[in-house]
Motif scaffolding. Structure first.
Motif, short mmCIF file in Angstrom:
data_model
loop_
_atom_site.label_atom_id
_atom_site.label_comp_id
_atom_site.label_asym_id
_atom_site.label_seq_id
_atom_site.Cartn_x
_atom_site.Cartn_y
_atom_site.Cartn_z
N TYR A 1 0.95 -1.19 -0.16
CA TYR A 1 -0.21 0.01 -0.26
C TYR A 1 0.84 0.93 0.23
CZ TYR A 1 0.80 -0.94 4.98
OH TYR A 1 1.10 -0.89 6.31
N ASP A 2 0.95 2.21 -0.62
CA ASP A 2 1.36 3.00 -0.41
C ASP A 2 0.40 4.38 0.64
OD1 ASP A 2 1.86 6.68 -1.27
OD2 ASP A 2 2.22 6.01 -2.93
N THR A 3 1.01 4.47 1.36
CA THR A 3 -0.18 5.71 2.78
C THR A 3 -0.26 6.65 2.07
OG1 THR A 3 2.65 6.18 3.57
CG2 THR A 3 1.37 4.24 4.64
N GLU A 4 0.47 7.64 1.52
CA GLU A 4 0.37 9.06 0.97
C GLU A 4 -0.21 9.26 0.20
OE1 GLU A 4 2.57 12.83 -0.81
OE2 GLU A 4 3.99 10.84 -0.63
N GLN A 5 -0.69 8.13 -0.71
CA GLN A 5 -2.00 8.24 -1.46
C GLN A 5 -2.87 7.80 -0.85
OE1 GLN A 5 -1.98 4.88 -4.81
NE2 GLN A 5 -3.81 6.02 -5.86
N THR B 1 -14.23 0.83 -0.66
CA THR B 1 -14.83 -0.26 0.75
C THR B 1 -15.13 1.02 1.65
OG1 THR B 1 -13.96 -2.44 -0.66
CG2 THR B 1 -14.48 -1.34 2.21
N ALA B 2 -13.71 1.76 1.35
CA ALA B 2 -13.33 2.91 2.66
C ALA B 2 -14.59 3.97 2.65
CB ALA B 2 -12.27 3.69 2.21
N ARG C 1 -1.89 -2.04 -5.20
CA ARG C 1 -1.37 -1.47 -5.85
C ARG C 1 -1.97 -1.13 -7.16
NH1 ARG C 1 4.41 -3.28 -5.72
NH2 ARG C 1 4.90 -2.30 -3.70
N GLU C 2 -1.96 -2.77 -7.13
CA GLU C 2 -2.72 -2.30 -9.27
C GLU C 2 -3.71 -1.41 -9.03
OE1 GLU C 2 -1.39 -3.30 -11.26
OE2 GLU C 2 -0.20 -4.38 -10.51
N ARG C 3 -4.45 -0.73 -9.32
CA ARG C 3 -5.27 0.11 -10.01
C ARG C 3 -6.67 -0.54 -9.61
NH1 ARG C 3 -6.69 4.94 -8.32
NH2 ARG C 3 -8.09 5.84 -9.53
N GLU C 4 -7.11 -1.87 -10.34
CA GLU C 4 -8.32 -2.01 -10.19
C GLU C 4 -8.14 -2.82 -8.52
OE1 GLU C 4 -10.81 -6.51 -11.19
OE2 GLU C 4 -8.49 -5.95 -12.49
N ASP C 5 -7.53 -3.24 -8.07
CA ASP C 5 -7.11 -3.63 -6.43
C ASP C 5 -7.46 -2.33 -5.81
OD1 ASP C 5 -6.78 -6.12 -7.30
OD2 ASP C 5 -4.54 -6.03 -6.82
N TYR C 6 -7.09 -1.05 -5.55
CA TYR C 6 -6.83 -0.36 -4.93
C TYR C 6 -8.14 0.62 -4.90
CZ TYR C 6 -6.67 4.38 -3.29
OH TYR C 6 -6.12 6.06 -2.01
N LEU C 7 -8.88 0.66 -6.78
CA LEU C 7 -10.17 0.96 -5.87
C LEU C 7 -11.45 0.14 -5.24
CD1 LEU C 7 -10.48 1.82 -9.88
CD2 LEU C 7 -10.59 3.60 -8.27
N GLN D 1 -10.28 -4.40 5.56
CA GLN D 1 -9.00 -5.41 5.34
C GLN D 1 -8.81 -5.89 3.82
OE1 GLN D 1 -11.07 -8.76 8.02
NE2 GLN D 1 -9.64 -7.89 9.97
N LEU D 2 -7.43 -6.29 3.25
CA LEU D 2 -7.50 -6.57 2.62
C LEU D 2 -6.28 -7.42 2.08
CD1 LEU D 2 -8.62 -5.68 -0.54
CD2 LEU D 2 -6.92 -4.46 -0.42
N PRO D 3 -5.43 -8.11 1.43
CA PRO D 3 -4.49 -9.27 1.41
C PRO D 3 -3.31 -8.86 1.05
CG PRO D 3 -5.80 -10.54 0.03
CD PRO D 3 -7.10 -9.42 0.67
#
Length: 610
Positions: free
Chosen positions: A216-220, A285-286, A274-280, A267-269
């Motif tokens: 994960y990218d904490t800043e993003q 969810t947030a 990182r991948e855009r699909e995963d990040y979305l 929660q996420l594995p």
């Protein structure tokens, strides 16, 4: 005013019925995380003096945010009760989550027990050498007699741990306090080795806590959460909290999220960020859980007010509580600039496809699904005969939104329904069907009982192109759409086998007499493997008849199946060839953004995309 003073006040009648104590005295909780490697802790609860002949203490049989009875009390051992002088008191187990303590005379009571906490994926309780996640519904017992008493929680944790919660801080960095048990039950604690960040948005304070290593990218994430947190005015006119905590778990497999009174856990594995699909998936969810801070935690259906922690809480409006939250989540992201219009409509396209391939939409209504949520299961029968309060609740919310926009001549939308629910039905009140219908009538001047009967009380199927045309949109599989074979078979995906996990109702496989649990061996007398299953059927075209060899109930049998047809490729949502000013105005009233297509019907790129 903070939710601890507002959201869980009960009426005087309810207080007089439930509580015998005349003055409020603290209920003190202590948890000693003494064996984290074995997921163990020692918990004690000190209750004020009671005049009762017995004291009932409970551990909830479900946790808030998950409408399912769970074996919560199985994590409790070595239960003991003592009086104010330390004398052991007799007790007996009287229900799954209930202990009844006998009292010979008025006394304060201390209850202690060993707690096993290894239910991370349930977001109920989890303790290991790196952290503890403590949802009070799975950790802290309560007494109905003292449910409204102020709460203090003190923790003894390993050195170097940091503790976070939506509750107010107590007397130390590992101590918290709450107005009553209901606030405690909806304010989980994350303590351990973690990273934390803070920010302010629209006059409110926020914390973001990360547990677990991951990509994960904490800043993003913090940047986007700040954008989301400033968008509440999209629907509501104020906040039910002063401070809010986002808890993020990067795990080895658990995924999901739960909303709470003043926080959420997501929660996420650990390598799925990182991948855009995963990040979305993560950021939507947030958004979903943040919206729940109003829709469910500040106002909710009557069947859920007040929470009954020892039994199912029945309501036919869970589709509003959950489905409407799903419906709003990406709208909030879109307005915040976290996702693009194309990403918004890609998600909607996928939802349309899933709905059109859901056989259960012809069998169950969203009202029935709401009532059945407490006993719902997954699997072949559920898919074929059920709908989901989240996915179909989203589509029912969308249909209602379009109806309100049209009937009010663009003056109102479904957002105004939720604004009114928040204004007029804050907890301890609860709303019912008539309340929602009255709001709809107030906004539009029309009777919504017929609409409710058609789209809520009975199974519904939407004409998506007719609906979307009001906003100048159309669904398409491309300029030259193609088709492919449809079997109706869903595989288990386990161990490379070909056991049928699902057989879609009225599909070719269904009509051929196949059922879940059958094991596919061959197609036209040639062995087929799980890896080559899809490619094998690419050898045929819709309408072809094939012979399947299967094991069914351990017996070998052959069946003949006529292959069906389905669209090939991905569905997308595009602009109509000719769009009117009225359709663009409808679009703006719906999503609150400008028309996102250029004169050629292409997506207008944002500054970030250009």
């Amino acid at each position: 005013m903070k939710p601890t003073n507002l959201a869980f006040l009960t009426t005087s009648a309810f207080l007089s019925m439930c509580f015998t104590t005349s003055a409020l005295a603290d209920v003190d909780y202590h948890i000693d995380i003494n064996q984290p490697i074995h997921h163990l802790a020692q918990v004690s609860v000190s209750f004020p003096k009671t005049e009762s002949a017995q004291l009932i203490v409970n551990l909830p049989v479900w946790r808030t945010g998950r409408y399912q009875v769970l074996p919560v009390a199985d994590g409790v051992r070595l239960f003991e009760a003592t009086d104010s002088k330390g004398k052991v008191l007799p007790w007996q187990r009287t229900a799954s989550g209930e202990w009844t303590i006998s009292l010979a005379q008025p006394t304060a009571v201390k209850v202690s027990y060993q707690l096993h906490a290894n239910e991370l994926g349930d977001r109920l309780r989890h303790i290991d050498e790196s952290h503890a996640y403590l949802d009070a519904c799975g950790v802290f017992m309560y007494s109905p007699e003292f449910r409204q008493q102020p709460i203090t929680v003190d923790m003894k944790v390993p050195k170097g741990w940091k503790s976070f919660s939506g509750m107010d801080k107590g007397r130390s960095s590992h101590s918290f306090k709450a107005a009553n048990y209901d606030v405690l039950a909806d304010s989980p604690i994350e303590t351990g080795i973690n990273q934390s960040f803070s920010f302010a948005a629209d006059g409110r304070e926020y914390e973001v806590v990360f547990w677990g290593e991951g990509n994960y990218d904490t800043e993003q994430i913090v940047t986007d959460l700040r954008k989301i947190s400033g968008q509440a005015s999209m629907i509501w006119d104020d906040y039910p909290f002063e401070r809010y905590v986002y808890m993020v778990h990067a795990t080895s497999g658990a995924r999901g999220a739960t909303e709470h009174l003043n926080s959420t856990v997501i929660q996420l594995p650990r390598f799925n960020f990182r991948e855009r699909e995963d990040y979305l998936r993560f950021i939507s969810t947030a958004s979903h859980e943040f919206i729940h801070t109003w829709n469910v935690k500040s106002y909710r259906p009557q069947g859920l007010v007040p929470y009954d922690y020892q039994s199912e809480n029945m309501t036919n409006l869970l589709w509003v509580a959950e489905g409407s939250t799903s419906y709003f989540q990406n709208q909030l992201l879109l307005r915040a600039g976290v996702i693009t219009a194309k990403e918004f409509f890609d998600d909607l396209s996928l939802r349309i496809v899933l709905n059109e391939h859901n056989p259960g939409r012809d069998t169950q209504s969203v009202a029935e699904a709401s009532l059945g949520q407490w006993s719902s299961t997954w699997g072949d029968y559920a898919i074929n005969h059920s709908v989901n309060i989240y996915s179909e609740g989203y589509l029912a919310s969308m249909a209602l939104d379009f109806s309100v926009i049209q009937d009010s001549e663009l003056a109102h939308s479904y957002r105004d329904v939720h604004k009114a629910l928040y204004q007029h039905f804050k907890i301890p009140m609860g709303y019912n069907v008539a309340d929602v219908q009255n709001i709809l009538t107030t906004l539009t001047g029309k009777d919504y009982q017929p609409w409710w009967q058609k789209f809520v009380n009975q199974p519904f199927s939407l004409e998506f192109d007719t609906l979307l045309a009001q906003a100048g949109l159309v669904t398409t599989y491309g300029d030259k759409p193609k088709t492919q074979v449809n079997t109706g078979i869903g595989l288990s995906g386990l161990h490379g086998d070909l056991v049928l996990a699902t057989v879609a109702k009225n599909s070719p496989a269904w009509k051929a007499g196949l059922t879940a649990g059958d094991e596919l061996l061959a197609v036209n007398d040639l062995k087929v493997t799980a890896d080559a299953f899809a490619k094998r059927f690419d050898d045929f075209k819709p309408g072809d008849k094939v012979k399947l060899t299967v094991f069914s109930n351990d017996r070998l049998k052959e069946v003949s199946m006529v292959l069906g047809e389905q669209p090939k490729g991905e569905l997308s949502i595009q602009a109509l060839e000719s769009v009117t000013a009225e359709q663009k105005a409808f679009f703006k009233a719906w999503l609150g953004i400008d028309w996102p297509f250029d004169a050629d019907g292409e997506w207008i790129k944002t500054d970030d995309e250009a």
